[in-house]
Design a protein around this motif. Structure first.
Motif, PDB file in Angstrom:
ATOM      1  N   PRO A 171       7.088   5.663 -15.175  1.00 58.24           N
ATOM      2  CA  PRO A 171       8.523   5.888 -15.014  1.00 58.24           C
ATOM      3  C   PRO A 171       8.891   7.329 -14.698  1.00 58.24           C
ATOM      4  CG  PRO A 171       7.959   5.597 -17.332  1.00 58.24           C
ATOM      5  CD  PRO A 171       6.725   5.268 -16.539  1.00 58.24           C
ATOM      6  N   ASN A 172       7.953   8.285 -14.939  1.00 59.46           N
ATOM      7  CA  ASN A 172       8.234   9.685 -14.640  1.00 59.46           C
ATOM      8  C   ASN A 172       7.869  10.063 -13.212  1.00 59.46           C
ATOM      9  OD1 ASN A 172       9.081  10.215 -17.316  1.00 59.46           O
ATOM     10  ND2 ASN A 172       6.919  10.307 -17.959  1.00 59.46           N
ATOM     11  N   GLN A 173       7.300   9.102 -12.456  1.00 57.59           N
ATOM     12  CA  GLN A 173       6.887   9.375 -11.090  1.00 57.59           C
ATOM     13  C   GLN A 173       7.741   8.565 -10.130  1.00 57.59           C
ATOM     14  OE1 GLN A 173       4.602  11.667 -10.418  1.00 57.59           O
ATOM     15  NE2 GLN A 173       4.164  12.048 -12.575  1.00 57.59           N
ATOM     16  N   HIS A 174       7.757   8.952  -8.883  1.00 58.65           N
ATOM     17  CA  HIS A 174       8.549   8.272  -7.863  1.00 58.65           C
ATOM     18  C   HIS A 174       7.705   8.128  -6.605  1.00 58.65           C
ATOM     19  CE1 HIS A 174      12.308   8.637 -10.151  1.00 58.65           C
ATOM     20  NE2 HIS A 174      11.859   9.828 -10.507  1.00 58.65           N
ATOM     21  N   GLY A 175       8.210   7.301  -5.734  1.00 56.89           N
ATOM     22  CA  GLY A 175       7.610   7.167  -4.412  1.00 56.89           C
ATOM     23  C   GLY A 175       6.208   6.635  -4.472  1.00 56.89           C
ATOM     24  N   ASP A 176       5.237   7.379  -3.921  1.00 55.26           N
ATOM     25  CA  ASP A 176       3.874   6.891  -3.790  1.00 55.26           C
ATOM     26  C   ASP A 176       3.023   7.148  -5.029  1.00 55.26           C
ATOM     27  OD1 ASP A 176       4.439   6.064  -1.275  1.00 55.26           O
ATOM     28  OD2 ASP A 176       3.788   7.934  -0.315  1.00 55.26           O
ATOM     29  N   ASN A 177       3.627   7.622  -6.120  1.00 58.27           N
ATOM     30  CA  ASN A 177       2.830   8.015  -7.266  1.00 58.27           C
ATOM     31  C   ASN A 177       2.621   6.883  -8.281  1.00 58.27           C
ATOM     32  OD1 ASN A 177       2.482  10.693  -6.450  1.00 58.27           O
ATOM     33  ND2 ASN A 177       4.530  11.222  -7.178  1.00 58.27           N
ATOM     34  N   GLU A 178       2.935   5.624  -7.915  1.00 59.77           N
ATOM     35  CA  GLU A 178       2.708   4.550  -8.865  1.00 59.77           C
ATOM     36  C   GLU A 178       1.237   4.145  -8.848  1.00 59.77           C
ATOM     37  OE1 GLU A 178       3.854   2.892  -5.033  1.00 59.77           O
ATOM     38  OE2 GLU A 178       5.444   3.206  -6.463  1.00 59.77           O
ATOM     39  N   VAL A 179       0.799   3.638 -10.009  1.00 64.62           N
ATOM     40  CA  VAL A 179      -0.548   3.117 -10.133  1.00 64.62           C
ATOM     41  C   VAL A 179      -0.476   1.629  -9.814  1.00 64.62           C
ATOM     42  CG1 VAL A 179      -2.495   2.768 -11.689  1.00 64.62           C
ATOM     43  CG2 VAL A 179      -1.065   4.794 -11.919  1.00 64.62           C
ATOM     44  N   THR A 180      -1.205   1.182  -8.822  1.00 71.49           N
ATOM     45  CA  THR A 180      -1.093  -0.204  -8.388  1.00 71.49           C
ATOM     46  C   THR A 180      -2.427  -0.897  -8.509  1.00 71.49           C
ATOM     47  OG1 THR A 180      -1.600   0.338  -6.092  1.00 71.49           O
ATOM     48  CG2 THR A 180       0.716   0.410  -6.763  1.00 71.49           C
ATOM     49  N   ASN A 181      -2.364  -2.168  -8.726  1.00 68.70           N
ATOM     50  CA  ASN A 181      -3.563  -2.997  -8.834  1.00 68.70           C
ATOM     51  C   ASN A 181      -3.194  -4.405  -8.420  1.00 68.70           C
ATOM     52  OD1 ASN A 181      -6.136  -3.860  -9.482  1.00 68.70           O
ATOM     53  ND2 ASN A 181      -5.548  -4.374 -11.586  1.00 68.70           N
ATOM     54  N   GLU A 182      -4.032  -5.055  -7.606  1.00 65.28           N
ATOM     55  CA  GLU A 182      -3.789  -6.406  -7.151  1.00 65.28           C
ATOM     56  C   GLU A 182      -2.419  -6.515  -6.472  1.00 65.28           C
ATOM     57  OE1 GLU A 182      -4.544  -8.041 -11.159  1.00 65.28           O
ATOM     58  OE2 GLU A 182      -5.953  -9.351 -10.119  1.00 65.28           O
ATOM     59  N   VAL A 183      -2.252  -5.770  -5.387  1.00 64.33           N
ATOM     60  CA  VAL A 183      -0.972  -5.757  -4.676  1.00 64.33           C
ATOM     61  C   VAL A 183      -1.203  -6.032  -3.189  1.00 64.33           C
ATOM     62  CG1 VAL A 183       0.134  -4.178  -6.289  1.00 64.33           C
ATOM     63  CG2 VAL A 183      -1.083  -3.265  -4.297  1.00 64.33           C
ATOM     64  N   LEU A 184      -0.105  -6.365  -2.522  1.00 69.07           N
ATOM     65  CA  LEU A 184      -0.122  -6.660  -1.106  1.00 69.07           C
ATOM     66  C   LEU A 184       0.948  -5.820  -0.422  1.00 69.07           C
ATOM     67  CD1 LEU A 184      -0.899  -8.500   1.364  1.00 69.07           C
ATOM     68  CD2 LEU A 184       0.908 -10.057   0.565  1.00 69.07           C
ATOM     69  N   ASP A 185       0.601  -5.188   0.703  1.00 69.59           N
ATOM     70  CA  ASP A 185       1.576  -4.437   1.480  1.00 69.59           C
ATOM     71  C   ASP A 185       2.424  -5.427   2.278  1.00 69.59           C
ATOM     72  OD1 ASP A 185       2.959  -2.913   3.426  1.00 69.59           O
ATOM     73  OD2 ASP A 185       1.445  -1.338   3.317  1.00 69.59           O
ATOM     74  N   VAL A 186       3.727  -5.471   1.981  1.00 72.39           N
ATOM     75  CA  VAL A 186       4.625  -6.423   2.647  1.00 72.39           C
ATOM     76  C   VAL A 186       5.734  -5.681   3.406  1.00 72.39           C
ATOM     77  CG1 VAL A 186       4.175  -8.363   1.103  1.00 72.39           C
ATOM     78  CG2 VAL A 186       5.904  -6.661   0.465  1.00 72.39           C
ATOM     79  N   THR A 187       5.434  -4.469   3.851  1.00 73.95           N
ATOM     80  CA  THR A 187       6.432  -3.697   4.594  1.00 73.95           C
ATOM     81  C   THR A 187       6.887  -4.442   5.847  1.00 73.95           C
ATOM     82  OG1 THR A 187       5.370  -1.660   3.815  1.00 73.95           O
ATOM     83  CG2 THR A 187       6.917  -1.462   5.645  1.00 73.95           C
ATOM     84  N   VAL A 188       5.937  -5.009   6.577  1.00 77.28           N
ATOM     85  CA  VAL A 188       6.263  -5.704   7.825  1.00 77.28           C
ATOM     86  C   VAL A 188       7.145  -6.925   7.590  1.00 77.28           C
ATOM     87  CG1 VAL A 188       5.283  -6.997   9.760  1.00 77.28           C
ATOM     88  CG2 VAL A 188       4.233  -4.833   9.044  1.00 77.28           C
ATOM     89  N   PRO A 189       6.771  -7.879   6.721  1.00 76.67           N
ATOM     90  CA  PRO A 189       7.635  -9.047   6.527  1.00 76.67           C
ATOM     91  C   PRO A 189       8.997  -8.708   5.923  1.00 76.67           C
ATOM     92  CG  PRO A 189       5.772  -9.103   4.999  1.00 76.67           C
ATOM     93  CD  PRO A 189       5.492  -8.038   6.001  1.00 76.67           C
ATOM     94  N   ILE A 190       9.066  -7.680   5.078  1.00 81.14           N
ATOM     95  CA  ILE A 190      10.365  -7.309   4.509  1.00 81.14           C
ATOM     96  C   ILE A 190      11.283  -6.761   5.603  1.00 81.14           C
ATOM     97  CG2 ILE A 190      11.523  -5.651   2.989  1.00 81.14           C
ATOM     98  CD1 ILE A 190      10.420  -7.984   1.477  1.00 81.14           C
ATOM     99  N   GLN A 191      10.753  -5.910   6.484  1.00 81.62           N
ATOM    100  CA  GLN A 191      11.567  -5.374   7.576  1.00 81.62           C
ATOM    101  C   GLN A 191      12.034  -6.503   8.495  1.00 81.62           C
ATOM    102  OE1 GLN A 191      12.290  -1.639   8.436  1.00 81.62           O
ATOM    103  NE2 GLN A 191      13.874  -3.074   9.076  1.00 81.62           N
TER     104      GLN A 191
END
Length: 563
Positions: A478-498
């Motif tokens: 919660p103290n970080q923003h943008g690209d500083n999250e720790v992720t695991n088991e995720v999918l990039d969905v930038t294209v379908p969301i746009q």
């Protein structure tokens, strides 16, 4: 341990989520969603042979969803039973009926018949075990006067004597004979202070209609007995049940009678008038009011051997699946104050405890565990007088034990059960999960042209531009923003969301987001989130929502100060 069937664990298509429309969507909403996806996935939109083959597969899925939801008959079947209902049995019903309402009504009838068949196959066992513990020696130790000095010097003798004063066991099983006839076999055993007894009962119940039934019961134990019971709905507001019993003893035949007349006072309240005659006779008046959050019970009994007045209140904490109870009872036997709580600890188990303070009975603690149709009750007599110490320990100890058991045993057990269930679901859906992943990656590849066009249009007019979107199991600082999250088991969905953006607006309805085009489930069985970073009017925005939350962009509340 409870396991779902393999059939229930198999993933099904969610056509509403795939088209990104709500379940109450109109025909125009369905048509618009179909046209929007057709512009992306129609095979004629792609020249490359590899992309054309992928587009054909996606377009067939779009067309299937459209065909099901655009037809009122198939949509009614799908809403009732999902994709399984679209198989042979469903189509036969469509041919026999005319309207969606008729389809739903017939499916409800089929579901009731199926439930009835399952009920016939089961014996419906139920049982009760009651173990009464006498622990009064803890707070009221007994000493003979002439041995008191000897007891004071004897360590062993100072240990409280806790004994089981009585035990009761009962078990019953049902044997459905026909849809209207059921035979029940039950037995009871009890022992108290070294003596005991038991009995066996066999009954036959015949249901004439939903308004009436009769039951004949034979018992053997403390002498044979024969009873006859019945139930009848008199009007919309009145119903009656009653019966008579003949018990054969060495002293002769002992007749008995019981009759109850009930009246529905209003939507939440019922009144009862009960008469019980025989060796012990009593007349009882009772009013019960049961609402979503509260339950009231007021009773007055006049008769032998006791007369009393009872007032009971229950508070239902629905969000926590918790019930708090308090009751006051006073009569010719004395007075009783009872308070306690009941908590649902698992899908099929409830745990309750209550403290009973009475004159002249003293202080008692009652613990009850209900597991499916089995009930285990442990009344513990703590003190023959009302004293502060036993009342305090009877109240505090169950709470401490509940917390210890919950944290040390129940929660780890439930986590293990959940993990086993998820692992079983993964095994049953392994091939389908691989297919969904392959399909999602193909869909994103087909979206590239549409994605570039929409992104360029939105950038030129300083509209809604998706910078980054990820979906799955996300752990974020919660103290970080943008690209500083720790992720695991995720999918990039930038294209379908746009690609969901239209006229600088985006809306995702409350469904499983893994069913959206270009999505799949990267963390099966886990809680998933959708995290989006976007620009609107060249201002940075950021939002994270759960898998079941709806989403609407842009919103001023999403705006951040990060440049």
């Amino acid at each position: 341990m409870d396991y779902d069937s393999d059939e229930e664990n198999v993933m099904e298509e969610d056509y509403y989520s795939f088209l990104n429309i709500p379940k109450e969507a109109s025909r125009d909403d369905i048509n618009n969603a179909y046209r929007r996806l057709s512009r992306i996935y129609h095979p004629d939109k792609h020249v490359d042979l590899d992309l054309k083959a992928k587009a054909e597969n996606m377009f067939n899925k779009v067309k299937k969803a459209y065909e099901v939801l655009s037809d009122p008959h198939t949509r009614a079947i799908y809403d009732s039973l999902g994709t399984k209902g679209l198989e042979t049995e469903g189509w036969e019903i469509v041919q026999r009926t005319k309207t969606p309402a008729e389809i739903r009504a017939e499916y409800e009838q089929l579901a009731e018949e199926k439930a009835e068949r399952r009920k016939k196959q089961a014996t419906n066992p139920s049982g009760n075990i009651t173990i009464t513990v006498n622990a009064t020696d803890i707070f009221n130790p007994y000493y003979d006067d002439y041995l008191e000095e000897e007891y004071e010097n004897d360590i062993i003798s100072n240990i409280p004597n806790i004994e089981v004063s009585s035990m009761q066991f009962s078990q019953s099983v049902d044997f459905p004979l026909t849809q209207k006839d059921t035979c029940t076999l039950s037995g009871q055993l009890q022992t108290q202070n070294g003596t005991g007894g038991g009995g066996i009962n066999m009954s036959w119940r015949h249901i004439f209609s939903h308004k009436s039934w009769t039951e004949l019961e034979m018992a053997a134990g403390s002498g044979p007995a024969l009873s006859f019971k019945g139930f009848r709905t008199l009007t919309r507001r009145f119903f009656w049940n009653g019966g008579t019993i003949l018990q054969f003893t060495p002293e002769g035949v002992r007749p008995g009678i019981m009759s109850t007349l009930a009246m529905q006072v209003d939507k939440h309240s019922v009144g009862y008038l009960t008469y019980q005659g025989g060796v012990r006779s009593a007349f009882t008046t009772q009013i019960i009011r049961d609402t979503e959050k509260n339950r009231y019970n007021f009773s007055i009994q006049v008769g032998l051997p006791h007369s009393f007045v009872l007032l009971q209140y229950t508070r239902k904490m629905l969000s926590q699946e918790l019930k708090l109870r308090i009751a006051v009872k006073a009569g010719t036997f004395g007075g009783v104050l009872e308070y306690g709580a009941e908590k649902k600890i698992s899908k099929h188990s409830n745990l309750s405890f209550s403290v009973i303070c009475g004159v002249p009975s003293g202080v008692k603690l009652k613990i009850r565990l209900t597991r499916a149709s089995q009930t285990y009750t442990f009344p513990i007599h703590l003190c023959e007088e009302i004293m502060p110490a036993p009342v305090f320990y009877a109240t505090a100890v169950p709470l401490v034990l509940y917390i210890v058991v919950k944290k040390g045993f129940v929660e780890p057990f439930l986590r293990d059960e959940k993990n086993k269930k998820v692992e079983k679901q993964k095994q049953n859906n392994f091939n389908k999960l691989l297919e969904r992943r392959k399909e999602a990656l193909a869909a994103q590849e087909l979206m590239n042209a549409t994605y570039s066009r929409i992104r360029d249009d939105e950038s030129n007019k300083k509209g809604l531009v998706i910078i980054k979107a990820i979906y799955g199991k996300i752990i974020k600082d919660p103290n970080q923003h943008g690209d500083n999250e720790v992720t695991n088991e995720v999918l990039d969905v930038t294209v379908p969301i746009q690609c969901l953006v239209k006229d600088s607006k985006l809306e995702i309805y409350v469904q499983n987001k893994s069913e959206l085009p270009g999505f799949f489930d990267p963390a099966f069985g886990e809680e998933k989130m959708l995290h989006i970073i976007y620009n609107y009017h060249d201002q940075p925005h950021e939002i994270t929502v759960t898998d079941s939350e709806s989403l609407r962009l842009p919103k001023t509340a999403h705006r951040t100060n990060i440049t």
